[in-house]
Design a protein around this motif. Sequence first.
Motif, PDB file in Angstrom:
ATOM      1  N   CYS A   1     -63.452 -47.918 -52.531  1.00  0.00           N
ATOM      2  CA  CYS A   1     -62.590 -48.708 -51.647  1.00  0.00           C
ATOM      3  C   CYS A   1     -61.738 -47.801 -50.753  1.00  0.00           C
ATOM      4  O   CYS A   1     -61.514 -48.104 -49.579  1.00  0.00           O
TER       5      CYS A   1
ATOM      6  N   LYS B   1     -61.884 -47.894 -46.801  1.00  0.00           N
ATOM      7  CA  LYS B   1     -60.668 -48.171 -46.031  1.00  0.00           C
ATOM      8  C   LYS B   1     -60.461 -47.104 -44.950  1.00  0.00           C
ATOM      9  O   LYS B   1     -60.090 -47.410 -43.830  1.00  0.00           O
TER      10      LYS B   1
ATOM     11  N   PRO C   1     -54.783 -52.038 -49.906  1.00  0.00           N
ATOM     12  CA  PRO C   1     -55.014 -53.156 -48.978  1.00  0.00           C
ATOM     13  C   PRO C   1     -54.972 -52.733 -47.508  1.00  0.00           C
ATOM     14  O   PRO C   1     -54.201 -51.862 -47.132  1.00  0.00           O
TER      15      PRO C   1
ATOM     16  N   TYR D   1     -64.977 -55.520 -49.132  1.00  0.00           N
ATOM     17  CA  TYR D   1     -63.839 -54.707 -49.553  1.00  0.00           C
ATOM     18  C   TYR D   1     -62.877 -55.517 -50.423  1.00  0.00           C
ATOM     19  O   TYR D   1     -62.463 -55.074 -51.499  1.00  0.00           O
ATOM     20  N   GLU D   2     -62.539 -56.714 -49.967  1.00  0.00           N
ATOM     21  CA  GLU D   2     -61.592 -57.557 -50.707  1.00  0.00           C
ATOM     22  C   GLU D   2     -62.173 -58.015 -52.047  1.00  0.00           C
ATOM     23  O   GLU D   2     -61.451 -58.099 -53.042  1.00  0.00           O
TER      24      GLU D   2
ATOM     25  N   ASN E   1     -64.751 -58.651 -46.238  1.00  0.00           N
ATOM     26  CA  ASN E   1     -64.971 -59.493 -47.416  1.00  0.00           C
ATOM     27  C   ASN E   1     -65.489 -58.676 -48.595  1.00  0.00           C
ATOM     28  O   ASN E   1     -65.041 -58.866 -49.736  1.00  0.00           O
TER      29      ASN E   1
END
Length: 158
Positions: free
Chosen positions: A107, A111, A157, A127-128, A125
């Motif tokens: 992640c 990011k 995030p 990633y989340e 999506n």
Amino acid sequence: MKPATVAQLKKELKHRSTDELLQLTLRLARFKKENKELLTYLLFDSENEARFVATLKEEMSERFSEINTNTFYYIKKSVRKILRETKKYIRYSNSKETEVELLLYFCEELKNFSPSIKYNTTLVNLYERQLIFIQKKIDGLHEDLQYDYNLELKELPL
């Protein structure tokens, strides 16, 4: 042909000699790349999990740097492939700490990827979903590890 259950295989393997077990293992390793990879992990990497994780992180970084960034189509295909391979290695390890650490690193790489994934709904999506999955895995760890990994997760995030 219907495969035997794990219990049946275990029972049968108990009756085999060490030479027969060696031959069966080598024959199994010849058939599929995944069998060979799992055997490699069990024989060489399982005793030093930290080195295994470091190697996988290095490999993941290399794969992210090799992604074709011409279109988001190629980026999505490559990111999915990296995630699929990462999850395969996680299955070999069977360690929750390794799983959380590798997925957090995935992640983090995603990011920081350029061009930003913010411009593609599918990648955002993905990633989340990984962040949600990581949170569920962190909840099953020891309290000290939960705290450390939650700090890392809060930095991720978009």
